[in-house]
Scaffold this motif. Structure first.
Motif, PDB file in Angstrom:
ATOM      1  N   UNK A   1       0.858  -1.176   0.000  1.00  0.00           N
ATOM      2  CA  UNK A   1       0.000   0.000   0.000  1.00  0.00           C
ATOM      3  C   UNK A   1       0.896   1.227   0.000  1.00  0.00           C
ATOM      4  N   UNK A   2       0.631   2.180  -0.882  1.00  0.00           N
ATOM      5  CA  UNK A   2       1.502   3.339  -1.029  1.00  0.00           C
ATOM      6  C   UNK A   2       1.442   4.249   0.200  1.00  0.00           C
ATOM      7  N   UNK A   3       2.576   4.439   0.915  1.00  0.00           N
ATOM      8  CA  UNK A   3       2.602   5.351   2.058  1.00  0.00           C
ATOM      9  C   UNK A   3       2.895   6.774   1.609  1.00  0.00           C
ATOM     10  N   UNK A   4       2.670   7.729   2.494  1.00  0.00           N
ATOM     11  CA  UNK A   4       3.047   9.108   2.203  1.00  0.00           C
ATOM     12  C   UNK A   4       4.337   9.488   2.904  1.00  0.00           C
ATOM     13  N   UNK A   5       4.752   8.686   3.881  1.00  0.00           N
ATOM     14  CA  UNK A   5       6.019   8.966   4.550  1.00  0.00           C
ATOM     15  C   UNK A   5       6.451   7.761   5.367  1.00  0.00           C
ATOM     16  N   UNK A   6       7.734   7.756   5.743  1.00  0.00           N
ATOM     17  CA  UNK A   6       8.309   6.726   6.598  1.00  0.00           C
ATOM     18  C   UNK A   6       8.847   7.410   7.845  1.00  0.00           C
ATOM     19  N   UNK A   7       8.525   6.854   9.015  1.00  0.00           N
ATOM     20  CA  UNK A   7       8.886   7.461  10.296  1.00  0.00           C
ATOM     21  C   UNK A   7       9.723   6.488  11.129  1.00  0.00           C
TER      22      UNK A   7
ATOM     23  N   UNK B   1      -4.079  10.163   9.533  1.00  0.00           N
ATOM     24  CA  UNK B   1      -3.145   9.199   8.966  1.00  0.00           C
ATOM     25  C   UNK B   1      -3.034   7.945   9.817  1.00  0.00           C
ATOM     26  N   UNK B   2      -3.117   6.797   9.166  1.00  0.00           N
ATOM     27  CA  UNK B   2      -2.907   5.511   9.835  1.00  0.00           C
ATOM     28  C   UNK B   2      -1.416   5.199   9.788  1.00  0.00           C
ATOM     29  N   UNK B   3      -0.837   4.810  10.913  1.00  0.00           N
ATOM     30  CA  UNK B   3       0.598   4.531  10.999  1.00  0.00           C
ATOM     31  C   UNK B   3       0.784   3.043  11.295  1.00  0.00           C
ATOM     32  N   UNK B   4       1.551   2.357  10.416  1.00  0.00           N
ATOM     33  CA  UNK B   4       1.689   0.905  10.493  1.00  0.00           C
ATOM     34  C   UNK B   4       3.172   0.532  10.517  1.00  0.00           C
ATOM     35  N   UNK B   5       3.513  -0.440  11.342  1.00  0.00           N
ATOM     36  CA  UNK B   5       4.889  -0.902  11.424  1.00  0.00           C
ATOM     37  C   UNK B   5       5.336  -1.485  10.078  1.00  0.00           C
TER      38      UNK B   5
ATOM     39  N   UNK C   1      11.055   1.197  11.338  1.00  0.00           N
ATOM     40  CA  UNK C   1      10.330   2.037  10.396  1.00  0.00           C
ATOM     41  C   UNK C   1       8.833   1.874  10.584  1.00  0.00           C
ATOM     42  N   UNK C   2       8.143   2.994  10.544  1.00  0.00           N
ATOM     43  CA  UNK C   2       6.693   3.021  10.569  1.00  0.00           C
ATOM     44  C   UNK C   2       6.240   3.787   9.330  1.00  0.00           C
ATOM     45  N   UNK C   3       5.251   3.260   8.634  1.00  0.00           N
ATOM     46  CA  UNK C   3       4.763   3.881   7.418  1.00  0.00           C
ATOM     47  C   UNK C   3       3.448   4.599   7.688  1.00  0.00           C
TER      48      UNK C   3
END
Length: 203
Positions: free
Chosen positions: A63-69, A110-114, A158-160
């Protein structure tokens, strides 16, 4: 008539993720059904992509993320091991412009997923006719959402972050079920209304 949307930064060292998430809404439109607004350039952090499978077949696309944290935002809370959601009493909801009566109001978040996790998120039983969810580049309001976060590109955590949010027929405390690694977790989100004093969702 197009209405403008409000953009609120999360209390992080940078507001880049939120600014980017605010630019992405349901079905490629703005919050209120207008044209898609161009957003700022995404973080220079490398966005992971799906690795080739061992047998050479095409892997399930990420799934295309908008950023990586490196970690979830400070104002987010963990649900299970792989998902983080806003830790706010009420998520602001506005008219969505959707024809579906169950998606009349939209709360953008925004949903944040590992990184590397595969999750399924759905509205709780009994809410199928009054709530919708959706995240990703081609967000469509639905009862369920499937997110495959690509594995990290290096050894660091990393979290997306994925753009989207929740829709409801009317302001409510919305119960959601999140499944990951064969486990289910439940969370309630105040969409236009606080969850304080309401009963928890059924198991």
């Amino acid at each position: 008539m197009r209405r403008t949307s409000r953009k609120v930064c999360w209390p992080l060292s940078t507001c880049l993720v939120v600014m980017t998430l605010a630019a992405c809404t349901s079905s490629g439109r703005s919050d209120q059904g207008g044209a898609h607004e161009p957003g700022p350039t995404a973080s220079p952090t490398a966005i992971p992509s799906a690795p080739p499978s061992i047998d050479g077949s095409a892997p399930e696309p990420c799934t295309a993320p908008v950023d990586v944290l490196p970690e979830p935002p400070a104002d987010y809370r963990l649900v299970g091991e792989d998902v983080a959601v806003p830790d706010r009493a009420v998520l602001e909801a506005q008219e969505s412009g959707e024809a579906d009566p169950a998606a009349r109001l939209f709360a953008k978040w925004g949903l944040v997923v590992r990184g590397g996790a595969v999750i399924d998120l759905r509205v709780a039983p009994g809410w199928e006719d009054r709530a919708r969810v959706g995240w990703g580049s081609a967000t469509v309001p639905a009862v369920t959402a499937h997110i495959r976060a690509c594995a990290p590109v290096d050894a660091g955590p990393q979290w997306l972050a994925f753009a989207g949010g929740t829709w409801v027929a009317r302001a409510a405390c919305l119960p959601l079920t999140i499944r990951s690694r064969g486990q289910a977790a439940q969370v309630r989100l105040g969409v236009g209304a606080s969850c304080e004093g309401t009963d928890p969702p059924r198991s």
